[in-house]
Design a protein around this motif. Structure first.
Motif, PDB file in Angstrom:
ATOM      1  N   ARG A 157       0.847  -1.198   0.000  1.00  0.00           N
ATOM      2  CA  ARG A 157       0.000   0.000   0.000  1.00  0.00           C
ATOM      3  C   ARG A 157       0.882   1.247   0.000  1.00  0.00           C
ATOM      4  NH1 ARG A 157      -4.995   2.135   1.996  1.00  0.00           N
ATOM      5  NH2 ARG A 157      -5.808   0.092   2.560  1.00  0.00           N
ATOM      6  N   ALA A 158       0.586   2.195  -0.880  1.00  0.00           N
ATOM      7  CA  ALA A 158       1.307   3.461  -0.887  1.00  0.00           C
ATOM      8  C   ALA A 158       0.729   4.355   0.209  1.00  0.00           C
ATOM      9  CB  ALA A 158       1.158   4.136  -2.249  1.00  0.00           C
ATOM     10  N   VAL A 159       1.605   4.851   1.066  1.00  0.00           N
ATOM     11  CA  VAL A 159       1.159   5.666   2.197  1.00  0.00           C
ATOM     12  C   VAL A 159       1.964   6.955   2.239  1.00  0.00           C
ATOM     13  CG1 VAL A 159       0.905   5.786   4.714  1.00  0.00           C
ATOM     14  CG2 VAL A 159       0.599   3.596   3.547  1.00  0.00           C
ATOM     15  N   ARG A 160       1.284   8.058   2.516  1.00  0.00           N
ATOM     16  CA  ARG A 160       1.983   9.323   2.740  1.00  0.00           C
ATOM     17  C   ARG A 160       1.986   9.621   4.237  1.00  0.00           C
ATOM     18  NH1 ARG A 160       1.905  14.782  -0.748  1.00  0.00           N
ATOM     19  NH2 ARG A 160       3.212  13.316  -1.929  1.00  0.00           N
ATOM     20  N   LEU A 161       3.182   9.636   4.803  1.00  0.00           N
ATOM     21  CA  LEU A 161       3.337  10.018   6.212  1.00  0.00           C
ATOM     22  C   LEU A 161       3.537  11.529   6.269  1.00  0.00           C
ATOM     23  CD1 LEU A 161       6.113   7.442   7.293  1.00  0.00           C
ATOM     24  CD2 LEU A 161       3.625   7.074   7.192  1.00  0.00           C
ATOM     25  N   ALA A 162       2.906  12.196   7.219  1.00  0.00           N
ATOM     26  CA  ALA A 162       3.113  13.641   7.312  1.00  0.00           C
ATOM     27  C   ALA A 162       3.106  14.109   8.757  1.00  0.00           C
ATOM     28  CB  ALA A 162       2.036  14.386   6.519  1.00  0.00           C
ATOM     29  N   VAL A 163       3.946  15.113   9.011  1.00  0.00           N
ATOM     30  CA  VAL A 163       3.980  15.768  10.326  1.00  0.00           C
ATOM     31  C   VAL A 163       3.579  17.215  10.117  1.00  0.00           C
ATOM     32  CG1 VAL A 163       5.389  16.323  12.348  1.00  0.00           C
ATOM     33  CG2 VAL A 163       5.924  14.297  10.975  1.00  0.00           C
ATOM     34  N   TRP A 164       2.650  17.698  10.928  1.00  0.00           N
ATOM     35  CA  TRP A 164       2.141  19.059  10.808  1.00  0.00           C
ATOM     36  C   TRP A 164       2.439  19.825  12.094  1.00  0.00           C
ATOM     37  CZ3 TRP A 164      -0.177  20.321   6.171  1.00  0.00           C
ATOM     38  CH2 TRP A 164      -0.561  19.242   5.354  1.00  0.00           C
ATOM     39  N   ALA A 165       2.834  21.088  11.915  1.00  0.00           N
ATOM     40  CA  ALA A 165       3.133  21.915  13.096  1.00  0.00           C
ATOM     41  C   ALA A 165       2.955  23.381  12.721  1.00  0.00           C
ATOM     42  CB  ALA A 165       4.550  21.659  13.581  1.00  0.00           C
ATOM     43  N   ALA A 166       2.950  24.249  13.718  1.00  0.00           N
ATOM     44  CA  ALA A 166       2.917  25.696  13.465  1.00  0.00           C
ATOM     45  C   ALA A 166       4.144  26.050  12.639  1.00  0.00           C
ATOM     46  CB  ALA A 166       2.922  26.442  14.790  1.00  0.00           C
ATOM     47  N   PRO A 167       4.021  27.077  11.759  1.00  0.00           N
ATOM     48  CA  PRO A 167       5.142  27.413  10.869  1.00  0.00           C
ATOM     49  C   PRO A 167       6.460  27.576  11.617  1.00  0.00           C
ATOM     50  CG  PRO A 167       3.190  28.656  10.250  1.00  0.00           C
ATOM     51  CD  PRO A 167       2.824  27.898  11.494  1.00  0.00           C
ATOM     52  N   GLU A 168       6.436  28.201  12.787  1.00  0.00           N
ATOM     53  CA  GLU A 168       7.710  28.433  13.496  1.00  0.00           C
ATOM     54  C   GLU A 168       8.305  27.141  14.049  1.00  0.00           C
ATOM     55  OE1 GLU A 168       4.720  29.543  14.415  1.00  0.00           O
ATOM     56  OE2 GLU A 168       4.465  29.571  16.604  1.00  0.00           O
ATOM     57  N   ASP A 169       7.528  26.067  14.084  1.00  0.00           N
ATOM     58  CA  ASP A 169       8.013  24.799  14.653  1.00  0.00           C
ATOM     59  C   ASP A 169       8.361  23.738  13.602  1.00  0.00           C
ATOM     60  OD1 ASP A 169       7.640  25.730  17.248  1.00  0.00           O
ATOM     61  OD2 ASP A 169       5.566  25.025  17.335  1.00  0.00           O
ATOM     62  N   ILE A 170       8.029  23.997  12.345  1.00  0.00           N
ATOM     63  CA  ILE A 170       8.130  22.920  11.359  1.00  0.00           C
ATOM     64  C   ILE A 170       9.580  22.471  11.162  1.00  0.00           C
ATOM     65  CG2 ILE A 170       8.264  24.346   9.276  1.00  0.00           C
ATOM     66  CD1 ILE A 170       6.192  21.104   9.729  1.00  0.00           C
ATOM     67  N   GLY A 171      10.519  23.363  11.422  1.00  0.00           N
ATOM     68  CA  GLY A 171      11.935  23.009  11.277  1.00  0.00           C
ATOM     69  C   GLY A 171      12.396  21.984  12.294  1.00  0.00           C
ATOM     70  N   ARG A 172      11.574  21.697  13.276  1.00  0.00           N
ATOM     71  CA  ARG A 172      11.963  20.742  14.319  1.00  0.00           C
ATOM     72  C   ARG A 172      11.167  19.442  14.231  1.00  0.00           C
ATOM     73  NH1 ARG A 172      11.664  23.670  19.971  1.00  0.00           N
ATOM     74  NH2 ARG A 172      10.054  24.975  19.028  1.00  0.00           N
ATOM     75  N   CYS A 173      10.650  19.127  13.027  1.00  0.00           N
ATOM     76  CA  CYS A 173       9.784  17.950  12.885  1.00  0.00           C
ATOM     77  C   CYS A 173      10.439  16.778  12.163  1.00  0.00           C
ATOM     78  CB  CYS A 173       8.490  18.341  12.165  1.00  0.00           C
ATOM     79  SG  CYS A 173       7.470  19.467  13.139  1.00  0.00           S
ATOM     80  N   GLY A 174      11.634  16.974  11.673  1.00  0.00           N
ATOM     81  CA  GLY A 174      12.266  15.922  10.867  1.00  0.00           C
ATOM     82  C   GLY A 174      12.474  14.617  11.616  1.00  0.00           C
ATOM     83  N   PHE A 175      12.894  14.733  12.854  1.00  0.00           N
ATOM     84  CA  PHE A 175      13.136  13.523  13.635  1.00  0.00           C
ATOM     85  C   PHE A 175      11.826  12.749  13.831  1.00  0.00           C
ATOM     86  CE2 PHE A 175      13.373  11.253  17.692  1.00  0.00           C
ATOM     87  CZ  PHE A 175      14.495  10.470  17.483  1.00  0.00           C
ATOM     88  N   ALA A 176      10.735  13.488  14.040  1.00  0.00           N
ATOM     89  CA  ALA A 176       9.436  12.832  14.240  1.00  0.00           C
ATOM     90  C   ALA A 176       9.025  12.067  12.987  1.00  0.00           C
ATOM     91  CB  ALA A 176       8.372  13.871  14.617  1.00  0.00           C
ATOM     92  N   LEU A 177       9.267  12.664  11.823  1.00  0.00           N
ATOM     93  CA  LEU A 177       8.900  11.979  10.574  1.00  0.00           C
ATOM     94  C   LEU A 177       9.705  10.682  10.427  1.00  0.00           C
ATOM     95  CD1 LEU A 177       7.200  12.117   7.985  1.00  0.00           C
ATOM     96  CD2 LEU A 177       9.044  13.431   6.913  1.00  0.00           C
ATOM     97  N   ASP A 178      10.986  10.757  10.720  1.00  0.00           N
ATOM     98  CA  ASP A 178      11.806   9.536  10.683  1.00  0.00           C
ATOM     99  C   ASP A 178      11.274   8.497  11.669  1.00  0.00           C
ATOM    100  OD1 ASP A 178      13.490  10.753   8.887  1.00  0.00           O
ATOM    101  OD2 ASP A 178      15.008  11.295  10.380  1.00  0.00           O
ATOM    102  N   ALA A 179      10.859   8.967  12.833  1.00  0.00           N
ATOM    103  CA  ALA A 179      10.402   8.048  13.876  1.00  0.00           C
ATOM    104  C   ALA A 179       9.127   7.316  13.443  1.00  0.00           C
ATOM    105  CB  ALA A 179      10.168   8.800  15.185  1.00  0.00           C
ATOM    106  N   ILE A 180       8.241   8.013  12.700  1.00  0.00           N
ATOM    107  CA  ILE A 180       7.032   7.326  12.228  1.00  0.00           C
ATOM    108  C   ILE A 180       7.433   6.170  11.322  1.00  0.00           C
ATOM    109  CG2 ILE A 180       4.821   7.487  11.024  1.00  0.00           C
ATOM    110  CD1 ILE A 180       4.859  10.474  11.384  1.00  0.00           C
ATOM    111  N   GLU A 181       8.369   6.441  10.433  1.00  0.00           N
ATOM    112  CA  GLU A 181       8.779   5.381   9.511  1.00  0.00           C
ATOM    113  C   GLU A 181       9.385   4.200  10.273  1.00  0.00           C
ATOM    114  OE1 GLU A 181      11.210   6.617   6.227  1.00  0.00           O
ATOM    115  OE2 GLU A 181      11.370   4.582   5.454  1.00  0.00           O
ATOM    116  N   ARG A 182      10.195   4.505  11.277  1.00  0.00           N
ATOM    117  CA  ARG A 182      10.776   3.408  12.070  1.00  0.00           C
ATOM    118  C   ARG A 182       9.679   2.605  12.766  1.00  0.00           C
ATOM    119  NH1 ARG A 182      14.899   7.304  13.043  1.00  0.00           N
ATOM    120  NH2 ARG A 182      14.053   7.983  15.051  1.00  0.00           N
ATOM    121  N   ALA A 183       8.688   3.304  13.294  1.00  0.00           N
ATOM    122  CA  ALA A 183       7.596   2.613  14.003  1.00  0.00           C
ATOM    123  C   ALA A 183       6.822   1.720  13.039  1.00  0.00           C
ATOM    124  CB  ALA A 183       6.667   3.633  14.659  1.00  0.00           C
TER     125      ALA A 183
END
Ligand code: ARG
Ligand code: ZN
Length: 864
Positions: A206-232
């Protein structure tokens, strides 16, 4: 109103399909609901339909397209009752709600211009009228309409199916969730958010799009979370064979959130502290917490969502299981030993206290007045321990087969603890009836072990007794099935294999205790062995065996199980602090020697060494004594730590400096472990006068939050001369970041000085105090009540009074947050000296002042 497990009835109606349309606005939102109803198992023809609904203003109501005359329905503050429904029909309502006024943060609420939902456990009834119970599962279609500029992003459960512009210039989005889902898993998010995403293909294609959403000033700190979803996602495929089942998986970071995070179907909503991470603002521990919570919520997609709960009494069915799953995720990805140690630290420091106090309850409670009061360490952590014991008893392979069976048999259903055990019983062929008592009996079991060695016969005998103390409402307990892992060590430090015989099942390294008393013999032993018990803390019990200091010192060196090496040192330290050894000097020497060896051992995992250096905290000590003499416990602990710091000053300094290069690395395991040990060493060294300069230097030169905060904590804890300047510098540097500001506030509120009471009072009068933000309340008052025994338990009762004074106001804002704080008094009955009466008077003084069901229920139980 008391809800009882014994009163469970299947629903009289089912809602097979739900269509919702929201006209979203911060102040006024209109919710149109279209419910396709069919009679349920306990449907009685002619009986009225009663839907839950709170703080909703009814605009319209219709059945099968016809407006309903007032005589056909009745409204009160909690429900909408519709009369005269026969057979399948469609009920339509429109309601007006006010998100911006919703400070409880349950239902639909506003946070910094965003609209967010939190429905578990019973928040959906604050959005529209519904059968708000987890065994009513529906397919969902949700339309969100809003102003495009203020709410450019519109998210809901399931898959996005349509979006566009409306005639009035607003825009809309339609989401479909095809999976049968109860309303506690409903979610929407609307507002000005930025997203980052990644596309992948699941093991099932199944093709899945994972996404992390945050306030504009916080989006630069979301990369680790996106990686973590993939690991999970990958880990759940590999370890449990569970794949993802929608086209998108969205997670959103919000600043105002009562709990940690929420597993809504396809749209997990998080407290921002469990998503945002970068080296400048997050510690290594924060990174690990982000990964673990992301895993936890992701894993709920199977353990909670695909298989949901029949009723709220079954809460541990999803939470205990999902905590077990997230613990294993972390253990598989990082150090298993360190993870186990940290989980046991939490369990023994906090859950054991809960199980021994006024609020003790079974992992599956049998009654509640407010279900929110049961999102506890007992349901989550002890619940996970039960699953872990099952895993221990069955072994990985059979356990996995049991899990597969559980998911297969209950997919799309609302299940019970019995269903879970039945699946494991079926694949293992075991009768789990006695094991099931773990869910029903509160209190921490106590194991008392005596041994004897008969040199003539070469026979070693263990006598093991179990006892579970009385808890509120449960005076007498039955024997539990307890898997006791053990090993016997010979004089050469090697485990000895000896034939066991006795009245319990003994399989190589495991004794299955089932009776109050067992006697087990081991024959053919040339010398008395050194026994090691409860390896890996396989059973969540207290264990009483009269180890000598020398035996513990030896175990700390030879035990194969890393957890138990750590445990030997904890026991040694606890015994020294509580003065339970016959020869205190020998005990202290044994402890000091063992720590010295560890510090000299450059081959040992530095993170493990750091765990060993972290001797039992106040909560853990308090848990070991019948009467909590606060001053004596604190003094004994400080005294020992000071002496040990002197003993090992040189070693601590050597490791601190030697690890500097490794610690300068990034987020890889070795660098994180090095930072952990370095900061542990610093914490010890800071006790010794001339070494404050070291903490100051680390603070001044730190390049990552772990080191900056570690140094600042030392400066604060030991009242260094540079403390105030450092605190101010830290505060100014991060004054615009609420999460880091919370760290600063925690340091201030947890400063181990009696004067912290006055400091906290000053914070409560400052602009930093925002009682509508749960993180801020926890940073100031939660840290004070839970992490600062010196000030909270101040002898004059000022700490108790300070907390109590805030509770009525907080209760009116957010009952769940207030109830958590009130729970800080859970052990008041065990306080020694005048503190007991002071705490009691403080609690009695709150009587009648706490109006929420959450706080009223807790207060009644605390005072019962
Ligand atoms: N189910 C959430 C979790 O992942 C917790 C939600 C708790 N909500 C509440 N209102 N008590 O653990
Ligand atoms: Zn959970």
């Amino acid at each position: 109103r008391i809800v009882r497990l014994a009163d469970y009835r299947p629903p009289a109606w089912r809602i097979v399909r739900t269509e919702l349309a929201f006209d979203l606005d911060l102040d006024d939102t209109v919710v149109a609901a279209r419910l396709e109803l069919t009679p349920g198992e306990s449907y009685a023809p002619g009986a009225p339909l009663r839907l839950d609904g709170e703080e909703l203003a009814l605009l319209d109501i219709a059945v099968d397209g016809q407006p309903l005359p007032p005589a056909r329905y009745a409204l009160d503050g909690e429900s909408l009752t519709v009369h005269g429904l026969v057979g399948p029909c469609v009920l339509e309502t429109r309601a007006r709600i006010h998100p911006a006024r919703n400070t409880r943060l349950e239902g639909l609420y506003a946070s910094r211009g965003l609209l967010i939902t939190q429905c578990e456990a019973e928040g959906f009834r604050r959005i529209t009228w519904f059968l708000d119970r987890p065994d009513v599962m529906s397919a969902w279609r949700v339309t969100l309409r809003a102003d495009r500029a203020r709410f450019p992003v519109l998210l809901a459960n399931g898959n996005p199916v349509e979006r566009g512009t409306l005639d009035d210039g607003r825009h809309y989005a339609v989401w479909e969730n095809p999976h049968a889902t109860p309303c506690y898993l409903f979610a929407l998010v609307a507002g000005r958010l930025e997203g980052i995403h990644r596309d992948l293909v699941t093991a099932e294609g199944r093709a899945v799009r994972l996404a992390v959403w945050a306030a504009p000033e916080d989006i630069g700190r979301c990369g680790f979370a996106l990686d973590a979803i993939e690991r999970a996602l990958r880990w759940d495929e590999q370890r449990f064979g569970r794949t993802y089942d929608l086209d998108v998986f969205n997670i959103v970071a919000v600043q105002d959130f009562t709990m940690g995070a929420m597993e809504n179907k396809g749209l997990n909503i998080f407290n921002a502290r469990y998503i945002l991470a970068d080296p400048d603002t997050a510690t290594d521990a924060d990174y690990l917490a982000v990964e673990s919570v992301i895993g936890h919520e992701y894993f709920h997609n199977w353990s909670g969502n695909r298989v949901t709960l029949r009723d709220w009494f079954q809460l541990a069915l999803k939470e205990g299981l999902t905590v077990f799953r997230d613990q294993e995720f972390t253990a598989d990805l990082h150090s298993r030993a360190v993870k186990r140690i940290e989980d046991v630290r939490l369990l023994r420091g906090r859950q054991f206290a809960e199980d021994a106090g006024a609020l003790a309850h079974p992992v599956r409670p049998v009654q509640y007045r407010e279900i929110n009061n049961f999102y506890t360490l007992t349901v989550y952590e002890k619940g996970a321990e039960i699953v872990r014991m099952l895993h221990t008893l069955l072994g990985e392979e059979t356990f996995r087969a049991g899990m597969d069976r559980y998911f297969a048999d209950n997919d799309g259903r609302a299940a019970t603890v019995e269903d879970f055990l039945a699946a494991h019983a079926a694949v293992s062929g075991r009768d789990l009836a006695q094991f099931a008592r773990w869910y029903a009996q509160a209190g921490t079991p106590q194991l008392r072990i005596d041994d004897e060695y008969d040199a003539m016969r070469g026979r070693y005998t263990l006598r093991i007794r179990q006892h579970t103390p009385p808890t509120p409402g449960q005076p007498d307990k039955q024997a539990l099935l307890i898997p006791l892992r053990f090993a016997l060590y010979g004089p050469d430090g090697e485990p000895v294999a000896a034939a066991a015989e006795g009245d319990a099942v003994v399989r190589d390294d495991l004794i299955e205790l089932t009776a109050d008393v067992h006697e087990i013999h081991f024959d053919g032993l040339p010398a008395k062995p050194l026994p090691a018990f409860n390896q890996g803390f396989a059973a969540p019990v207290r264990l009483d065996y009269a180890y000598t200091p020398a035996q513990l010192g030896r175990l700390a060196r030879i035990e194969r199980d890393a957890f138990n090496r750590w445990e030997a040192l904890q026991r040694l330290a606890t015994g020294v602090m509580l003065r339970t050894f016959a020869d205190p000097r020998a005990a202290q020497a044994a402890l000091s020697d063992a720590l010295g060896d560890l510090l000299d051992d450059d081959a040992a995992d530095p993170a493990f060494v750091a765990e060993c250096l972290a001797l039992p905290d106040f909560d853990t000590l308090a848990d070991q004594v019948p009467q909590i003499d606060v001053d004596a416990l604190l003094a004994a602990r400080e005294e020992l730590l000071d002496l040990l710091a002197e003993d090992h000053a040189d070693r601590l300094e050597r490791r601190y400096h030697a690890l500097a290069d490794l610690a300068a690395g990034g987020l890889d395991g070795p660098a994180m472990a090095a930072r952990t040990l370095r900061n542990a060493c610093l914490g010890w060294l800071a006790r010794l006068d001339p070494h404050e300069a070291l903490a100051q230097r680390q603070f001044d030169t730190a390049t990552v939050m772990t080191d900056r905060l570690g140094a600042l904590r030392c400066l604060v804890r030991f009242d260094a001369p540079g403390k105030d300047a450092a605190l101010a510098a830290f505060r100014e540097r991060y004054r615009h970041d609420p999460l880091v500001t919370d760290k600063w506030l925690t340091l201030v509120a947890a400063r181990p000085q009696p004067e912290a009471v006055e400091d906290v009072r000053a914070l409560l009068a400052s602009d930093w105090w925002t009682p509508t933000n749960p993180n801020r309340v926890r940073a100031i008052l939660g840290s004070f009540a839970r992490m600062n025994p010196v000030a909270f338990h101040r002898a004059d009762g000022a700490g108790y009074a300070l907390l109590a004074a805030q509770l009525p106001g907080l209760d009116a804002i957010n009952p769940q947050v207030a109830a958590r704080l009130l729970g800080s008094f859970e052990s008041w009955q065990r306080l020694a000296g005048p503190r007991r009466a002071l705490a009691h008077d403080t609690l009695r003084g709150l009587d009648g002042k706490l109006t929420s069901r959450d706080c009223a229920d807790l207060l009644a139980r605390l005072l019962a």
